[in-house]
Design a protein around this motif. Structure first.
Motif, PDB file in Angstrom:
ATOM      1  N   GLY A  30      85.933  66.328  71.068  1.00  0.00           N
ATOM      2  CA  GLY A  30      85.307  67.089  69.989  1.00  0.00           C
ATOM      3  C   GLY A  30      86.262  68.105  69.394  1.00  0.00           C
ATOM      4  O   GLY A  30      86.333  68.289  68.190  1.00  0.00           O
ATOM      5  N   THR A  41      88.846  66.258  67.247  1.00  0.00           N
ATOM      6  CA  THR A  41      88.331  65.785  65.971  1.00  0.00           C
ATOM      7  C   THR A  41      88.152  66.929  64.990  1.00  0.00           C
ATOM      8  O   THR A  41      88.455  66.788  63.821  1.00  0.00           O
ATOM      9  N   THR A  42      87.690  68.070  65.455  1.00  0.00           N
ATOM     10  CA  THR A  42      87.512  69.220  64.574  1.00  0.00           C
ATOM     11  C   THR A  42      88.848  69.694  64.042  1.00  0.00           C
ATOM     12  O   THR A  42      88.990  69.935  62.842  1.00  0.00           O
ATOM     13  N   ALA A  70      90.198  67.112  61.537  1.00  0.00           N
ATOM     14  CA  ALA A  70      89.444  67.143  60.282  1.00  0.00           C
ATOM     15  C   ALA A  70      89.861  68.333  59.438  1.00  0.00           C
ATOM     16  O   ALA A  70      90.020  68.222  58.228  1.00  0.00           O
ATOM     17  N   ALA A 123      88.896  61.652  61.551  1.00  0.00           N
ATOM     18  CA  ALA A 123      89.005  62.279  62.863  1.00  0.00           C
ATOM     19  C   ALA A 123      89.152  61.183  63.907  1.00  0.00           C
ATOM     20  O   ALA A 123      88.704  60.061  63.712  1.00  0.00           O
ATOM     21  N   CYS A 151      87.982  59.952  67.355  1.00  0.00           N
ATOM     22  CA  CYS A 151      86.913  60.094  68.342  1.00  0.00           C
ATOM     23  C   CYS A 151      87.041  58.963  69.353  1.00  0.00           C
ATOM     24  O   CYS A 151      86.953  57.788  68.981  1.00  0.00           O
ATOM     25  N   LYS A 201      78.359  65.906  66.205  1.00  0.00           N
ATOM     26  CA  LYS A 201      78.978  67.227  66.292  1.00  0.00           C
ATOM     27  C   LYS A 201      79.976  67.440  65.158  1.00  0.00           C
ATOM     28  O   LYS A 201      79.990  68.489  64.517  1.00  0.00           O
ATOM     29  N   GLU A 202      80.796  66.430  64.903  1.00  0.00           N
ATOM     30  CA  GLU A 202      81.805  66.536  63.841  1.00  0.00           C
ATOM     31  C   GLU A 202      81.143  66.634  62.462  1.00  0.00           C
ATOM     32  O   GLU A 202      81.573  67.420  61.608  1.00  0.00           O
ATOM     33  N   SER A 203      80.094  65.864  62.231  1.00  0.00           N
ATOM     34  CA  SER A 203      79.372  65.915  60.950  1.00  0.00           C
ATOM     35  C   SER A 203      78.757  67.283  60.730  1.00  0.00           C
ATOM     36  O   SER A 203      78.822  67.845  59.636  1.00  0.00           O
ATOM     37  N   ASN A 247      79.715  70.158  62.110  1.00  0.00           N
ATOM     38  CA  ASN A 247      80.793  71.129  61.872  1.00  0.00           C
ATOM     39  C   ASN A 247      81.352  71.007  60.469  1.00  0.00           C
ATOM     40  O   ASN A 247      81.612  72.013  59.795  1.00  0.00           O
ATOM     41  N   LEU A 248      81.537  69.776  59.994  1.00  0.00           N
ATOM     42  CA  LEU A 248      82.086  69.545  58.672  1.00  0.00           C
ATOM     43  C   LEU A 248      81.144  70.080  57.585  1.00  0.00           C
ATOM     44  O   LEU A 248      81.577  70.791  56.679  1.00  0.00           O
TER      45      LEU A 248
END
Length: 147
Positions: free
Chosen positions: A5, A8-9, A12, A44, A46, A135-137, A139-140
């Motif tokens: 995670g 990926t953050t 991104a 990202a 993952c 989680k990535e969606s 955060n984005l």
């Protein structure tokens, strides 16, 4: 799992920065941050797979496409927040309404209080992959809606 995670953050954010700051394709040109629609793209990593995120922000809604290198529109869900129920209603436009796209659209719609069009195009997703994408969606969208 927490490492994936974080990776990926960070990736991104680097992709957004490399795309001209906010990823709207303007190359950092002085455009009003309240101008809509706005389009953002990033990728990202993952669980060893490259996942692409494409977000189109509209007035009171957003369209989020998540997928791999196959690029397709095999799934499309819409989640609508209502004043009658704390859980947004989900309608399937393309694909299975009980799939990961519908669940993710519902969670994002609830969190951000907006209409969410969601296309989840990652075949054979493990639960860990779906969690990382969620989680990535989140955060984005948090980052993009703060602009």
């Amino acid at each position: 799992m927490a490492t994936a995670g974080a990776e990926t953050t960070q990736e991104a954010r680097r992709s957004l920065a490399a795309a001209g700051g906010d990823g709207d394709g303007s190359g950092g040109a002085s455009s009003s941050s309240s101008r809509l629609p706005r389009v953002h793209s990033c990728s990202a990593s993952c669980m060893g797979r490259t996942i692409h995120f494409h977000v189109t922000l509209l007035e009171g809604s957003c369209f989020l496409w998540v997928g791999g290198a196959g690029l397709g529109l095999n799934d499309l869900q819409v989640a609508v927040p209502t004043k009658y129920d704390p859980i947004p209603s989900v309608a399937s436009i393309i694909g299975d309404s009980d799939g990961p796209g519908g669940n993710l659209a519902q969670k994002l719609s609830r969190k951000f209080g907006m209409l969410v069009f969601m296309s989840y195009n990652i075949p054979e997703s493990e639960p860990e992959m779906m969690l990382a994408v969620q989680k990535e969606s989140s955060n984005l969208l948090t980052e993009l809606l703060a602009v």
